[in-house]
Design a protein around this motif. Structure first.
Motif, mmCIF file in Angstrom:
data_model
loop_
_atom_site.group_PDB
_atom_site.id
_atom_site.type_symbol
_atom_site.label_atom_id
_atom_site.label_comp_id
_atom_site.label_asym_id
_atom_site.label_seq_id
_atom_site.Cartn_x
_atom_site.Cartn_y
_atom_site.Cartn_z
ATOM 1 N N LEU A 158 52.804 -14.636 52.630
ATOM 2 C CA LEU A 158 53.406 -15.971 52.687
ATOM 3 C C LEU A 158 53.264 -16.656 54.041
ATOM 4 O O LEU A 158 53.610 -17.833 54.148
ATOM 5 C CB LEU A 158 54.893 -15.897 52.320
ATOM 6 C CG LEU A 158 55.223 -15.885 50.824
ATOM 7 C CD1 LEU A 158 56.718 -15.739 50.607
ATOM 8 C CD2 LEU A 158 54.721 -17.156 50.144
ATOM 9 N N ILE A 159 52.774 -15.946 55.060
ATOM 10 C CA ILE A 159 52.820 -16.508 56.407
ATOM 11 C C ILE A 159 52.057 -17.830 56.511
ATOM 12 O O ILE A 159 52.425 -18.714 57.283
ATOM 13 C CB ILE A 159 52.284 -15.493 57.441
ATOM 14 C CG1 ILE A 159 52.696 -15.899 58.849
ATOM 15 C CG2 ILE A 159 50.773 -15.349 57.344
ATOM 16 C CD1 ILE A 159 54.185 -15.877 59.094
ATOM 17 N N ALA A 160 51.007 -18.004 55.707
ATOM 18 C CA ALA A 160 50.253 -19.259 55.754
ATOM 19 C C ALA A 160 50.797 -20.307 54.801
ATOM 20 O O ALA A 160 50.355 -21.460 54.817
ATOM 21 C CB ALA A 160 48.780 -18.990 55.417
ATOM 22 N N PHE A 161 51.776 -19.917 53.972
ATOM 23 C CA PHE A 161 52.195 -20.799 52.887
ATOM 24 C C PHE A 161 53.698 -21.053 52.842
ATOM 25 O O PHE A 161 54.217 -21.494 51.812
ATOM 26 C CB PHE A 161 51.742 -20.218 51.541
ATOM 27 C CG PHE A 161 50.254 -20.061 51.421
ATOM 28 C CD1 PHE A 161 49.436 -21.154 51.211
ATOM 29 C CD2 PHE A 161 49.665 -18.817 51.552
ATOM 30 C CE1 PHE A 161 48.059 -21.022 51.118
ATOM 31 C CE2 PHE A 161 48.294 -18.662 51.452
ATOM 32 C CZ PHE A 161 47.484 -19.767 51.240
ATOM 33 N N TYR A 162 54.391 -20.789 53.930
ATOM 34 C CA TYR A 162 55.830 -21.047 53.905
ATOM 35 C C TYR A 162 56.170 -22.520 53.650
ATOM 36 O O TYR A 162 57.159 -22.812 52.958
ATOM 37 C CB TYR A 162 56.489 -20.551 55.192
ATOM 38 C CG TYR A 162 56.823 -19.081 55.149
ATOM 39 C CD1 TYR A 162 57.689 -18.567 54.179
ATOM 40 C CD2 TYR A 162 56.284 -18.196 56.062
ATOM 41 C CE1 TYR A 162 57.995 -17.217 54.125
ATOM 42 C CE2 TYR A 162 56.573 -16.839 56.017
ATOM 43 C CZ TYR A 162 57.437 -16.354 55.047
ATOM 44 O OH TYR A 162 57.726 -15.012 54.988
ATOM 45 N N PRO A 163 55.400 -23.484 54.178
ATOM 46 C CA PRO A 163 55.724 -24.886 53.833
ATOM 47 C C PRO A 163 55.682 -25.128 52.320
ATOM 48 O O PRO A 163 56.590 -25.755 51.756
ATOM 49 C CB PRO A 163 54.641 -25.687 54.568
ATOM 50 C CG PRO A 163 54.252 -24.823 55.715
ATOM 51 C CD PRO A 163 54.325 -23.420 55.195
ATOM 52 N N GLN A 164 54.615 -24.625 51.665
ATOM 53 C CA GLN A 164 54.501 -24.796 50.218
ATOM 54 C C GLN A 164 55.558 -23.965 49.486
ATOM 55 O O GLN A 164 56.106 -24.399 48.468
ATOM 56 C CB GLN A 164 53.101 -24.383 49.754
ATOM 57 C CG GLN A 164 51.975 -25.259 50.312
ATOM 58 C CD GLN A 164 51.380 -24.715 51.601
ATOM 59 O OE1 GLN A 164 52.081 -24.121 52.415
ATOM 60 N NE2 GLN A 164 50.091 -24.925 51.786
ATOM 61 N N PHE A 165 55.847 -22.756 49.995
ATOM 62 C CA PHE A 165 56.813 -21.869 49.352
ATOM 63 C C PHE A 165 58.202 -22.511 49.311
ATOM 64 O O PHE A 165 58.848 -22.549 48.257
ATOM 65 C CB PHE A 165 56.865 -20.533 50.098
ATOM 66 C CG PHE A 165 57.971 -19.616 49.640
ATOM 67 C CD1 PHE A 165 57.802 -18.803 48.534
ATOM 68 C CD2 PHE A 165 59.181 -19.571 50.312
ATOM 69 C CE1 PHE A 165 58.820 -17.964 48.100
ATOM 70 C CE2 PHE A 165 60.207 -18.736 49.894
ATOM 71 C CZ PHE A 165 60.023 -17.933 48.781
ATOM 72 N N PHE A 166 58.667 -22.995 50.462
ATOM 73 C CA PHE A 166 60.011 -23.594 50.499
ATOM 74 C C PHE A 166 60.086 -24.875 49.673
ATOM 75 O O PHE A 166 61.101 -25.163 49.044
ATOM 76 C CB PHE A 166 60.430 -23.852 51.944
ATOM 77 C CG PHE A 166 60.949 -22.637 52.655
ATOM 78 C CD1 PHE A 166 62.163 -22.067 52.295
ATOM 79 C CD2 PHE A 166 60.219 -22.053 53.677
ATOM 80 C CE1 PHE A 166 62.647 -20.940 52.944
ATOM 81 C CE2 PHE A 166 60.688 -20.920 54.328
ATOM 82 C CZ PHE A 166 61.902 -20.361 53.961
ATOM 83 N N ALA A 167 58.993 -25.635 49.675
ATOM 84 C CA ALA A 167 58.982 -26.855 48.860
ATOM 85 C C ALA A 167 59.016 -26.523 47.372
ATOM 86 O O ALA A 167 59.721 -27.163 46.584
ATOM 87 C CB ALA A 167 57.745 -27.685 49.188
ATOM 88 N N MET A 168 58.269 -25.499 46.976
ATOM 89 C CA MET A 168 58.169 -25.124 45.573
ATOM 90 C C MET A 168 59.456 -24.479 45.068
ATOM 91 O O MET A 168 59.921 -24.779 43.968
ATOM 92 C CB MET A 168 56.992 -24.162 45.382
ATOM 93 C CG MET A 168 56.769 -23.702 43.950
ATOM 94 S SD MET A 168 55.430 -22.479 43.828
ATOM 95 C CE MET A 168 54.048 -23.466 44.378
ATOM 96 N N ARG A 169 60.050 -23.590 45.876
ATOM 97 C CA ARG A 169 61.185 -22.798 45.385
ATOM 98 C C ARG A 169 62.528 -23.474 45.615
ATOM 99 O O ARG A 169 63.445 -23.337 44.805
ATOM 100 C CB ARG A 169 61.175 -21.422 46.058
ATOM 101 C CG ARG A 169 61.982 -20.363 45.290
ATOM 102 C CD ARG A 169 61.651 -18.971 45.803
ATOM 103 N NE ARG A 169 62.027 -17.947 44.844
ATOM 104 C CZ ARG A 169 63.164 -17.273 44.861
ATOM 105 N NH1 ARG A 169 64.054 -17.516 45.810
ATOM 106 N NH2 ARG A 169 63.427 -16.354 43.959
ATOM 107 N N TYR A 170 62.657 -24.183 46.749
ATOM 108 C CA TYR A 170 63.965 -24.748 47.092
ATOM 109 C C TYR A 170 63.941 -26.256 47.328
ATOM 110 O O TYR A 170 64.973 -26.851 47.629
ATOM 111 C CB TYR A 170 64.521 -24.062 48.341
ATOM 112 C CG TYR A 170 64.757 -22.581 48.147
ATOM 113 C CD1 TYR A 170 65.797 -22.108 47.353
ATOM 114 C CD2 TYR A 170 63.921 -21.643 48.760
ATOM 115 C CE1 TYR A 170 66.016 -20.752 47.171
ATOM 116 C CE2 TYR A 170 64.125 -20.275 48.589
ATOM 117 C CZ TYR A 170 65.169 -19.843 47.788
ATOM 118 O OH TYR A 170 65.369 -18.501 47.602
ATOM 119 N N GLY A 171 62.767 -26.867 47.247
ATOM 120 C CA GLY A 171 62.674 -28.301 47.470
ATOM 121 C C GLY A 171 62.843 -28.711 48.916
ATOM 122 O O GLY A 171 63.112 -29.873 49.215
#
Length: 393
Positions: A21-34
């Protein structure tokens, strides 16, 4: 399976788990928690560094009384359980709490590195550091590509399950090595040579400051590179994004191969820092070709300089102090990553996506200057006196 091979595989599992996830935390937080705040992402990555920085010295102290392999077996199991628990978190606050506990427990696997250096002969240290660096970079490639694929096709939860699987894999390897009787005990010698342990501390601290500057500069671009690449090129394929993010790993493999072939011509720390700076400036250009070329130069420099710093650390330390000195140096490195993460979120929000590349390039030039001020001559990088290396028969 030999102890050395087991530790190399464990290191790869740990890095893959971290890199998913280190390269994708921006997308991860947007996808999972908005959550779309760049400052929030930078703060989260920085807090991971704090968790590791605070707990690794504590694990190093525990390792004075518990064999490292047994310690890692327990902590990686706990990290895996916490990783599974993070899937069930419904709020950002709960996710923060559970995953920070996870990173605090899993940080103990970093002790495998100084443990391996203790049981290896001194003349193999440079090759071992190079090998582990390449393994780390290649594991980063696989982790980043896997993370992009999982996030795009299966969603955020799949990434969390995969991270937990990496921790359980490390636990299983520890159990295998313990049951096979491959563990090399080092506790009996940790109380000896305290005078030499204290004597290495000033030089270790100076080197650690240099590591802090280098890591701050090298990782300033990391939190938002994937977003920058997709925005600049218009390519939204996250598997490809993961591959581009992991180009430094390919350059590490190339550098190691050239070392084995005795064909490496660019090995000086100064020239590699300059190459890294040029690579960072090229990545700030709004063209995919320039970004890719810059990524290659940056990856080459990152590998060459980081290996040089790690080898120097074990040259100026002593076997009895390896765990302590490594935890100190790692703490400074994590402080550099922490500061870069905080700064990255703020800089991107205030100055735009290209500004971290330019600031990082300036930071590498500052690192070059600092290296001459802190270690002005080759003599000051000579091994510490009375350094006796332990090895397994």
């Amino acid at each position: 399976m030999s102890l050395r091979l087991a530790i190399v595989i464990m290191s790869a599992c740990g890095v893959i788990s971290d890199a998913i996830l280190i390269a994708f935390y921006p997308q991860f937080f947007a996808m999972r928690y908005g959550v779309t705040s760049t400052v929030h992402v930078g703060a989260y990555i920085a807090t991971i560094s704090i968790a590791v920085m605070v707990t690794l010295p504590l694990w190093a102290r525990v390792a004075r009384h518990v064999e490292t392999m047994h310690l890692v077996f327990v902590t990686q199991g706990l990290a895996g359980l916490l990783g599974m628990a993070s899937v069930m978190t419904e709020t950002v606050a709960a996710f923060w709490a559970v995953t920070m506990l996870m990173f605090m427990t899993k940080s103990s696997y970093l002790l495998m590195f100084p443990y391996l250096m203790r049981v290896e002969r001194a003349e193999t240290h440079s090759a071992t550091v190079g090998l582990l660096a390449v393994v780390v970079h290649l594991a980063g490639i696989f982790g980043a590509m896997a993370g992009g694929l999982l996030l795009q096709r299966f969603g955020a939860d799949a990434c969390l399950f995969a991270m937990a699987a990496g921790d359980f894999a490390q636990m299983a390897l520890c159990l295998h090595v313990i049951r096979a009787g491959k563990v090399v005990g080092v506790l009996g010698s940790t109380a000896s040579s305290s005078r030499h342990r204290h004597g290495t501390l000033p030089r270790v601290l100076r080197l650690s400051v240099l590591m802090l500057l280098f890591d701050f500069s090298a990782y300033l671009i990391r939190p938002f590179f994937s977003v920058y690449w997709e925005t600049t090129t218009g390519i939204a394929d996250r598997t490809l994004t993961g591959l581009v993010f992991a180009i430094p790993g390919l350059m590490a493999l190339l550098a190691l191969w050239l070392d084995r072939q005795k064909r490496t011509g660019l090995s000086g720390t100064l020239i590699n820092l300059i190459l890294g700076g040029v690579g960072l400036v090229l990545q700030a250009a709004p063209w995919a070709t320039a970004i890719l070329i810059g990524r290659c130069l940056y990856g080459w420099a990152l590998f060459r300089v980081s290996v040089k710093l790690e080898v120097t650390l074990f040259r100026i330390s002593t076997p009895q102090a390896y765990a302590r000195d490594f935890s100190i140096a790692n703490g400074f490195q994590n402080l550099g990553v922490l500061l870069s993460s905080f700064c990255a979120g703020y800089v991107v929000e205030q100055l735009g996506m290209t500004s971290p590349f330019l600031l990082a390039a300036a930071g590498l030039l500052l690192t070059a200057v600092a290296s001459h001020l802190i270690f002005p001559t080759r003599r000051r990088l000579s091994p510490a006196p009375s350094c006796q290396t332990e090895h397994a028969n």
